[in-house]
Design an enzyme around this catalytic site. Structure first.
Site, PDB file in Angstrom:
ATOM      1  N   GLU A 101      -9.761  -1.412   5.468  1.00 53.77           N
ATOM      2  CA  GLU A 101     -10.361  -1.143   6.778  1.00 53.77           C
ATOM      3  C   GLU A 101     -11.633  -1.979   6.953  1.00 53.77           C
ATOM      4  O   GLU A 101     -12.171  -2.530   5.980  1.00 53.77           O
ATOM      5  CB  GLU A 101     -10.686   0.357   6.886  1.00 53.77           C
ATOM      6  CG  GLU A 101      -9.458   1.268   6.856  1.00 53.77           C
ATOM      7  CD  GLU A 101      -8.649   1.257   8.155  1.00 53.77           C
ATOM      8  OE1 GLU A 101      -8.669   0.241   8.883  1.00 53.77           O
ATOM      9  OE2 GLU A 101      -7.984   2.279   8.450  1.00 53.77           O
TER      10      GLU A 101
ATOM     11  N   ASP B 109       0.831  -1.204   0.000  1.00 54.16           N
ATOM     12  CA  ASP B 109       0.000   0.000   0.000  1.00 54.16           C
ATOM     13  C   ASP B 109       0.865   1.254   0.000  1.00 54.16           C
ATOM     14  O   ASP B 109       2.095   1.166   0.145  1.00 54.16           O
ATOM     15  CB  ASP B 109      -0.962  -0.006   1.207  1.00 54.16           C
ATOM     16  CG  ASP B 109      -0.319  -0.551   2.481  1.00 54.16           C
ATOM     17  OD1 ASP B 109       0.922  -0.513   2.597  1.00 54.16           O
ATOM     18  OD2 ASP B 109      -1.052  -1.005   3.368  1.00 54.16           O
TER      19      ASP B 109
HETATM   20  C1  F6R Z   1       1.469  -1.527   6.150  1.00 54.55           C
HETATM   21  C2  F6R Z   1       0.117  -2.061   6.222  1.00 54.55           C
HETATM   22  C3  F6R Z   1      -0.667  -2.097   7.491  1.00 54.55           C
HETATM   23  C4  F6R Z   1       0.161  -2.464   8.706  1.00 54.55           C
HETATM   24  C5  F6R Z   1      -0.715  -2.417   9.953  1.00 54.55           C
HETATM   25  C6  F6R Z   1       0.051  -2.787  11.203  1.00 54.55           C
HETATM   26  O1  F6R Z   1       1.999  -1.660   4.859  1.00 54.55           O
HETATM   27  O2  F6R Z   1      -0.380  -2.468   5.225  1.00 54.55           O
HETATM   28  O3  F6R Z   1      -1.707  -3.040   7.344  1.00 54.55           O
HETATM   29  O4  F6R Z   1       0.699  -3.744   8.535  1.00 54.55           O
HETATM   30  O5  F6R Z   1      -1.236  -1.132  10.088  1.00 54.55           O
HETATM   31  O6  F6R Z   1       1.031  -1.834  11.440  1.00 54.55           O
HETATM   32  P1  F6R Z   1       2.169  -2.067  12.518  1.00 54.55           P
HETATM   33  O7  F6R Z   1       2.993  -3.211  12.025  1.00 54.55           O
HETATM   34  O8  F6R Z   1       2.934  -0.791  12.524  1.00 54.55           O
HETATM   35  O9  F6R Z   1       1.492  -2.365  13.797  1.00 54.55           O
END
Ligand code: F6R
Length: 264
Positions: A146, A68
């Site tokens: 989401e 993304d």
């Molecule tokens: C990032 C992404 C998000 C993250 C998620 C968890 O490329 O696609 O889905 O994997 O927001 O984020 P962290 O690892 O920072 O807790």
């Protein structure tokens, strides 16, 4: 069954996942990696960097696709996912920079749908993603799909929830208002086409969502629960992130009994 591996700590998880990357690289002439950003994959990137620096691994034959990208940040903004992957992976390994692709969000707004379609085509032209790294949001998102996202969705523009923007404020000097409202993300249908999904989660803040995504119903209300539909998915968690799993003991027994040659 969704394979759940409960590791001692993120470093042990990173070693396991880096081992799977190394096995993939050894088995395919042009491996395709799917890279996530955020905190969860960082230990894996550290381990890959370590293996490349000692010559134990080369990513030179790999191609990579980002999950993304934020819409509205400049290409050079340090929080843009392109820059994050540049810093965390490209400069620390021999993965060729020109073979790392992300959604092109730097086009005119009206051209975004076409850019999303082109991104899907690029993934197909590469033969699809072999190993897709994933984190999970505390609200259940994968990629930036989401809650409520279609389980069959493709790469497209999405609006972040207030909760995700608050969670990601740490990458914007603590200012949730500075986190872009819009992103382009691979869809859930796109993500499910990767041949192996590896979802990482560390710490107690992820315990609730890990319980729901692994053991709850498959539902668009918890987009990450869609991984239950995938034939080859590995959820790698530490004990705090596993603390709300009802079948944790069974996952530990299964992993302990798994023959080494099977890997993840
Ligand atoms: C990032 C992404 C998000 C993250 C998620 C968890 O490329 O696609 O889905 O994997 O927001 O984020 P962290 O690892 O920072 O807790």
């Amino acid at each position: 069954m969704t394979e759940v591996v409960i590791v001692d700590d993120p470093t042990a998880g990173a070693e396991l996942v880096a081992g799977a990357v190394a096995a993939l690289v050894a088995s395919r002439p042009a491996p395709v990696l799917g890279l996530a950003t955020g905190g969860s994959p960082r230990p894996v990137y550290d381990r890959l960097a370590g293996l490349c620096s000692t010559g134990e691994l080369s990513l030179a034959r790999c191609q990579a696709f980002l999950l993304d990208e934020y819409v509205g940040l400049s290409r050079s903004h340090p929080a843009s996912y392109r820059q994050v992957i540049e810093r965390e992976v490209v400069v620390r390994t021999d993965l060729p920079a020109e073979r790392v692709l992300g959604p092109d969000v730097w086009v005119a707004e009206s051209d975004l749908p076409a850019a999303c379609r082109r991104y899907e085509e690029r993934i197909c032209e590469a033969g699809g993603v072999d190993l897709q790294l994933l984190g999970v949001g505390t609200d259940g998102h994968i990629g930036f799909n989401e809650p409520g996202s279609s389980l069959g969705s493709r790469t497209r523009l999405k609006t972040l929830t207030a909760r995700t923007r608050a969670d990601n404020a740490r990458f914007f000097d603590g200012d949730a208002g500075a986190v872009p409202l819009h992103v382009v993300t691979q869809g859930i249908g796109t993500i499910l086409e990767a041949r192996h999904l590896v979802l990482l989660a560390w710490g107690e803040a992820k315990a609730d969502v890990i319980g729901r995504l692994v053991e709850g119903p498959v539902t668009a209300s918890v987009p990450a629960s869609a991984v239950q539909l995938h034939p080859h998915v590995t959820v790698v968690v530490d004990s705090p992130a596993a603390s709300k799993l009802q079948r944790a003991e069974y996952y530990r027994e299964t992993w302990a009994a798994k023959p080494d040659w099977q890997g993840i």
